[in-house]
Structures are given as structure tokens and as C-alpha cells.
Write a protein that holds these residues in place. Structure first.
Motif, short mmCIF file in Angstrom:
data_model
loop_
_atom_site.label_atom_id
_atom_site.label_comp_id
_atom_site.label_asym_id
_atom_site.label_seq_id
_atom_site.Cartn_x
_atom_site.Cartn_y
_atom_site.Cartn_z
N VAL A 35 0.83 -1.21 0.00
CA VAL A 35 0.00 0.00 0.00
C VAL A 35 0.86 1.26 0.00
N HIS A 36 2.15 1.13 -0.20
CA HIS A 36 3.06 2.28 -0.17
C HIS A 36 2.74 3.22 -1.33
N PRO A 37 2.78 4.55 -1.12
CA PRO A 37 2.45 5.49 -2.20
C PRO A 37 3.39 5.41 -3.40
N HIS A 38 4.59 4.84 -3.22
CA HIS A 38 5.55 4.72 -4.32
C HIS A 38 5.65 3.28 -4.85
N ARG A 39 4.63 2.48 -4.58
CA ARG A 39 4.69 1.05 -4.95
C ARG A 39 4.77 0.83 -6.46
N ASN A 40 4.37 1.82 -7.26
CA ASN A 40 4.39 1.65 -8.72
C ASN A 40 5.65 2.19 -9.38
N LEU A 41 6.59 2.68 -8.59
CA LEU A 41 7.83 3.22 -9.15
C LEU A 41 8.85 2.10 -9.31
N ILE A 42 9.23 1.83 -10.56
CA ILE A 42 10.21 0.78 -10.80
C ILE A 42 11.57 1.40 -11.12
N THR A 43 12.61 0.64 -10.84
CA THR A 43 13.97 1.14 -10.99
C THR A 43 14.67 0.57 -12.23
N ARG A 44 14.02 -0.33 -12.92
CA ARG A 44 14.59 -0.91 -14.15
C ARG A 44 13.46 -1.28 -15.09
N ALA A 45 13.63 -1.00 -16.38
CA ALA A 45 12.62 -1.33 -17.38
C ALA A 45 13.29 -1.48 -18.73
N LEU A 46 12.58 -2.07 -19.67
CA LEU A 46 13.04 -2.13 -21.05
C LEU A 46 12.54 -0.91 -21.80
#
Length: 246
Positions: free
Chosen positions: A161-172
Motif C-alpha cells: 500500500v506504499h504510495p511509491h509502490r508503482n515506481l520501478i527502478t529498471r525497465a526495457l
């Protein structure tokens, strides 16, 4: 694999399904290749990124896997396929105008043969092994909240439930180069391998995942029940899953 099921759904709040998945088995080599992506970007960009990554990863794997290949070579193929998918998304984003600039996607994949599986992931789409009534997450999210959990700053429950749960640090896609983490898993008869996007894991707990799988999987009923549960919880994101039974 004994059985393979898959589903994807736009969810209840999104206008566009930016998830994508594919599964192919090569009779020539004996490998099954499965890949799930969760695209990110503006209208059209995320959908294009996810679809392009799925198609490129799948095509690259099938073109380079060979029947007698050992698992070290298989890992080289999947790493090459991840790099090819990243290049395809990155170059398309650079040539597609401002509407596609910065688009990207997560990726989780499995290459399977004879009870062995090699998994790769980039971002926060996940792979789980379900065995003997229990569930184990194989992959590690590349995300802000995963780092906070590892550092002991928040719990797994707080991460959900963290407000930053959708922030990813790696992606293509966002950068010219990207790499995946790889995991090798041995599967025995009766095991299940579940690949899914965060639209599922953000609304359904690990305990609910294993419960619904073990309730029965005939005719995609398990994934249908999981989708129904995600929608009961609001399904704010696209929901995609592939389930493989050994």
C-alpha cells in the motif's frame, strides 16, 4: 508442460490494456517460451512497448534455441533476447515522436524444457513457483519499495500500500541498454509456475494466489477466479497472468 493457461484484462479503471503475453512451444527444439510484459507510456506508447517487447523476445528465443543446448547457452540466448527487446522498444521510442518518447515495459519470462526452467525479469512483473501447497516468489522486483523492504525500512505488507509502490527502478525501453536478472528452477510433477503483472499481485495476496490455483485449474477457471478477485478489489490496473503446470 502438461497444461498452460493465460489471460489478460484491461481491469476496471484503465482505458487501454498495455499488458501483453505470449506462449509458444517448439516441437523442433522441445523448448516452451513464455513472456509477460506490462507496458508504460502515454496513450498507445505503453501498449506498443509491451507488444513489441513480447514479440521481439519470443521471436529471438525461438530463432536461437537449439535442442541440445545446455542451460548456460540458454541463459545466453535469453540475455540476448532481453537486449533485443530493449533495443526494439528504445529505437521505436526515439523514432516515434513525442507521443512515444520514454515508453517502456517490464518483462518476466520463462524458458522451459524437461522439468527445468530459466526465468528472466526486468521491473516488477513476477514469477512464482507453487509446490506442495506453498508458494515461493522466484523473481525480485526492480522497484523502490523492494529496496525499502530489503533495507528493513518497510514490511512486505506496507509495501503493498506504499504510495511509491508503482515506481520501478529498471525497465526495457527508456535507456539504450538494459539487463535482466536470471533464475533457474527445477520443477517436479504437480508444480505450477505463475507469471503475472502487478495488476494481479497488487490486488491479490500470495496466499490467495496459491489457494485459487489449488482449488482447480481446469479450462482456465483458476485464472478466471483470480481476475474476478482482482476486479472485486477494484482492478485499478491491467491484469495479466500465465500459469504453467508441470
Amino acid at each position: 508442460m502438461r497444461n498452460i493457461w493465460g489471460m489478460t484484462d484491461v481491469g476496471l479503471l484503465r482505458r487501454e490494456n498495455q499488458d501483453a503475453y505470449a506462449v509458444r512451444t517448439s516441437e523442433e527444439t522441445g523448448f516452451t517460451v513464455c513472456v509477460v510484459c506490462d507496458g508504460m507510456g502515454g496513450p498507445g506508447g505503453g501498449k506498443l512497448a509491451g507488444t513489441l517487447a513480447v514479440d521481439t523476445f519470443l521471436t529471438t528465443c525461438l530463432a536461437n534455441l537449439q535442442r541440445d543446448m545446455d542451460w548456460g547457452r540458454v541463459q545466453e540466448v535469453t540475455a540476448f533476447a532481453v537486449a533485443a527487446a530493449n533495443t526494439a522498444v528504445y529505437e521505436r521510442s526515439c523514432s516515434g515522436g513525442d507521443g512515444l518518447r520514454g515508453m517502456g515495459t517490464t518483462l518476466v519470462s520463462a524458458v522451459l524444457r524437461d522439468g527445468e526452467a530459466l526465468l528472466d525479469n526486468v521491473g516488477d512483473s513476477r514469477a512464482y513457483l507453487i509446490r506442495d501447497g506453498g508458494i515461493t516468489r522466484i523473481t525480485k522486483d526492480h522497484s523502490v519499495v523492494e529496496r525499502l523492504v530489503e533495507q528493513g525500512n518497510i514490511t512486505e505488507e506496507e509495501a503493498r500500500v506504499h504510495p511509491h509502490r508503482n515506481l520501478i527502478t529498471r525497465a526495457l525501453g527508456p535507456d539504450p541498454e538494459a539487463s535482466s536478472d536470471s533464475y533457474r528452477v527445477s520443477m517436479k510433477e504437480g508444480d505450477y509456475l505463475l507469471l503475472c503483472t502487478d495488476g494481479l499481485t497488487g490486488t491479490v495476496t500470495d496466499q490467495e494466489l496459491v489457494r485459487e490455483v489449488l482449488r482447480g485449474v481446469e479450462n482456465n477457471q483458476c485464472l478466471d477466479r483470480l481476475l474476478k478477485l482482482a476486479k472485486k478489489r477494484g482492478a485499478p490496473d491491467n491484469v495479466t497472468a500465465v500459469l504453467l503446470q508441470q
